[in-house]
Design a protein around this motif. Structure first.
Motif, PDB file in Angstrom:
ATOM      1  N   GLY A 168       0.792  -1.220   0.000  1.00  0.00           N
ATOM      2  CA  GLY A 168       0.000   0.000   0.000  1.00  0.00           C
ATOM      3  C   GLY A 168       0.825   1.271   0.000  1.00  0.00           C
ATOM      4  N   ASN A 169       2.130   1.137   0.065  1.00  0.00           N
ATOM      5  CA  ASN A 169       2.984   2.332   0.130  1.00  0.00           C
ATOM      6  C   ASN A 169       3.053   3.079  -1.194  1.00  0.00           C
ATOM      7  N   ARG A 170       2.862   2.374  -2.301  1.00  0.00           N
ATOM      8  CA  ARG A 170       2.963   3.020  -3.615  1.00  0.00           C
ATOM      9  C   ARG A 170       1.990   4.181  -3.742  1.00  0.00           C
ATOM     10  N   CYS A 171       0.814   4.045  -3.176  1.00  0.00           N
ATOM     11  CA  CYS A 171      -0.214   5.083  -3.294  1.00  0.00           C
ATOM     12  C   CYS A 171      -0.449   5.851  -1.992  1.00  0.00           C
ATOM     13  N   ARG A 172       0.375   5.621  -1.005  1.00  0.00           N
ATOM     14  CA  ARG A 172       0.166   6.267   0.305  1.00  0.00           C
ATOM     15  C   ARG A 172       0.083   7.790   0.186  1.00  0.00           C
ATOM     16  N   HIS A 173       0.944   8.398  -0.622  1.00  0.00           N
ATOM     17  CA  HIS A 173       0.940   9.857  -0.752  1.00  0.00           C
ATOM     18  C   HIS A 173      -0.389  10.361  -1.329  1.00  0.00           C
ATOM     19  N   VAL A 174      -0.941   9.626  -2.289  1.00  0.00           N
ATOM     20  CA  VAL A 174      -2.223  10.032  -2.881  1.00  0.00           C
ATOM     21  C   VAL A 174      -3.336   9.908  -1.839  1.00  0.00           C
ATOM     22  N   ARG A 175      -3.311   8.816  -1.064  1.00  0.00           N
ATOM     23  CA  ARG A 175      -4.335   8.629  -0.026  1.00  0.00           C
ATOM     24  C   ARG A 175      -4.265   9.737   1.011  1.00  0.00           C
ATOM     25  N   GLU A 176      -3.070  10.114   1.390  1.00  0.00           N
ATOM     26  CA  GLU A 176      -2.913  11.203   2.374  1.00  0.00           C
ATOM     27  C   GLU A 176      -3.412  12.528   1.804  1.00  0.00           C
ATOM     28  N   GLU A 177      -3.085  12.812   0.554  1.00  0.00           N
ATOM     29  CA  GLU A 177      -3.556  14.052  -0.067  1.00  0.00           C
ATOM     30  C   GLU A 177      -5.079  14.057  -0.184  1.00  0.00           C
ATOM     31  N   MET A 178      -5.662  12.916  -0.511  1.00  0.00           N
ATOM     32  CA  MET A 178      -7.125  12.829  -0.607  1.00  0.00           C
ATOM     33  C   MET A 178      -7.781  13.021   0.756  1.00  0.00           C
ATOM     34  N   LYS A 179      -7.175  12.493   1.792  1.00  0.00           N
ATOM     35  CA  LYS A 179      -7.708  12.663   3.147  1.00  0.00           C
ATOM     36  C   LYS A 179      -7.733  14.146   3.516  1.00  0.00           C
ATOM     37  N   ILE A 180      -6.659  14.842   3.190  1.00  0.00           N
ATOM     38  CA  ILE A 180      -6.588  16.285   3.448  1.00  0.00           C
ATOM     39  C   ILE A 180      -7.646  17.017   2.620  1.00  0.00           C
ATOM     40  N   ALA A 181      -7.780  16.651   1.348  1.00  0.00           N
ATOM     41  CA  ALA A 181      -8.766  17.298   0.477  1.00  0.00           C
ATOM     42  C   ALA A 181     -10.188  17.066   0.980  1.00  0.00           C
ATOM     43  N   ARG A 182     -10.487  15.853   1.467  1.00  0.00           N
ATOM     44  CA  ARG A 182     -11.835  15.586   2.004  1.00  0.00           C
ATOM     45  C   ARG A 182     -12.108  16.418   3.247  1.00  0.00           C
ATOM     46  N   ARG A 183     -11.116  16.535   4.127  1.00  0.00           N
ATOM     47  CA  ARG A 183     -11.297  17.378   5.334  1.00  0.00           C
ATOM     48  C   ARG A 183     -11.532  18.829   4.948  1.00  0.00           C
ATOM     49  N   HIS A 184     -10.767  19.309   3.975  1.00  0.00           N
ATOM     50  CA  HIS A 184     -10.914  20.692   3.506  1.00  0.00           C
ATOM     51  C   HIS A 184     -12.310  20.909   2.913  1.00  0.00           C
ATOM     52  N   ALA A 185     -12.754  19.973   2.089  1.00  0.00           N
ATOM     53  CA  ALA A 185     -14.091  20.084   1.489  1.00  0.00           C
ATOM     54  C   ALA A 185     -15.176  20.049   2.565  1.00  0.00           C
ATOM     55  N   ALA A 186     -14.996  19.231   3.595  1.00  0.00           N
ATOM     56  CA  ALA A 186     -15.975  19.159   4.684  1.00  0.00           C
ATOM     57  C   ALA A 186     -16.025  20.483   5.449  1.00  0.00           C
ATOM     58  N   MET A 187     -14.862  21.119   5.650  1.00  0.00           N
ATOM     59  CA  MET A 187     -14.842  22.419   6.339  1.00  0.00           C
ATOM     60  C   MET A 187     -15.568  23.468   5.508  1.00  0.00           C
ATOM     61  N   ILE A 188     -15.339  23.497   4.226  1.00  0.00           N
ATOM     62  CA  ILE A 188     -16.014  24.458   3.339  1.00  0.00           C
ATOM     63  C   ILE A 188     -17.516  24.215   3.364  1.00  0.00           C
ATOM     64  N   ALA A 189     -17.930  22.963   3.305  1.00  0.00           N
ATOM     65  CA  ALA A 189     -19.364  22.641   3.336  1.00  0.00           C
ATOM     66  C   ALA A 189     -19.984  23.067   4.662  1.00  0.00           C
ATOM     67  N   ALA A 190     -19.267  22.871   5.755  1.00  0.00           N
ATOM     68  CA  ALA A 190     -19.777  23.267   7.074  1.00  0.00           C
ATOM     69  C   ALA A 190     -19.926  24.783   7.153  1.00  0.00           C
ATOM     70  N   ARG A 191     -18.972  25.519   6.586  1.00  0.00           N
ATOM     71  CA  ARG A 191     -19.091  26.995   6.577  1.00  0.00           C
ATOM     72  C   ARG A 191     -20.307  27.436   5.781  1.00  0.00           C
ATOM     73  N   ARG A 192     -20.555  26.795   4.647  1.00  0.00           N
ATOM     74  CA  ARG A 192     -21.717  27.141   3.832  1.00  0.00           C
ATOM     75  C   ARG A 192     -23.016  26.864   4.576  1.00  0.00           C
ATOM     76  N   GLU A 193     -23.038  25.773   5.322  1.00  0.00           N
ATOM     77  CA  GLU A 193     -24.240  25.412   6.083  1.00  0.00           C
ATOM     78  C   GLU A 193     -24.536  26.434   7.171  1.00  0.00           C
ATOM     79  N   ARG A 194     -23.492  27.001   7.759  1.00  0.00           N
ATOM     80  CA  ARG A 194     -23.680  27.991   8.839  1.00  0.00           C
ATOM     81  C   ARG A 194     -24.195  29.321   8.308  1.00  0.00           C
ATOM     82  N   LYS A 195     -23.976  29.609   7.045  1.00  0.00           N
ATOM     83  CA  LYS A 195     -24.395  30.905   6.478  1.00  0.00           C
ATOM     84  C   LYS A 195     -25.875  30.948   6.254  1.00  0.00           C
TER      85      LYS A 195
END
Length: 123
Positions: free
Chosen positions: A96-123
């Motif tokens: 699983g190490n071959r794609c570990r960097h992509v998985r980590e970047e996707m995890k960060i991107a999902r967290r970022h997208a969730a934060m943006i969605a939460a901000r939109r919901e609060r507005k």
């Protein structure tokens, strides 16, 4: 007469379906090579089979009249270890190490997208 074109069509459809199955197999290999989990393809076809999420189920012709395999056939293929084996081996290469960097970047991107969605919901 109508019989000749119909006979030709019914003769050619299975060949077209075989090409589509081959395309599915190539697609999951390309996905694995690009560090996408090839198992996601099964979830995609399950979602397509059950509808568009808005309560609209799309009717499909019987497989023998279609140029494509049925959703059930594709879902079955994508759950078959022989069909998925090479793609999964590539996706999980080097333990699983071959794609570990992509998985980590996707995890960060999902967290970022969730934060943006939460901000939109609060507005």
């Amino acid at each position: 007469t109508i019989f000749l074109p119909t006979a030709a069509l019914l003769h050619d459809l299975p060949n077209s379906r075989e090409a589509e199955v081959e395309a599915d197999k190539i697609g999951i290999h390309l996905a694995a090579e690009a560090c996408y989990d090839p198992r996601a393809a099964q979830r995609v076809f399950l979602a397509m089979k059950t509808g568009d999420g808005n309560g609209h189920n799309h009717s499909t012709p019987p497989q023998f009249l279609s140029t494509h395999p049925s959703y059930d056939t594709r879902i079955t293929n994508l759950s078959d270890p022989n069909f998925m084996g090479d793609a999964l081996n590539r996706f999980n290469a080097d333990f699983g190490n071959r794609c570990r960097h992509v998985r980590e970047e996707m995890k960060i991107a999902r967290r970022h997208a969730a934060m943006i969605a939460a901000r939109r919901e609060r507005k």
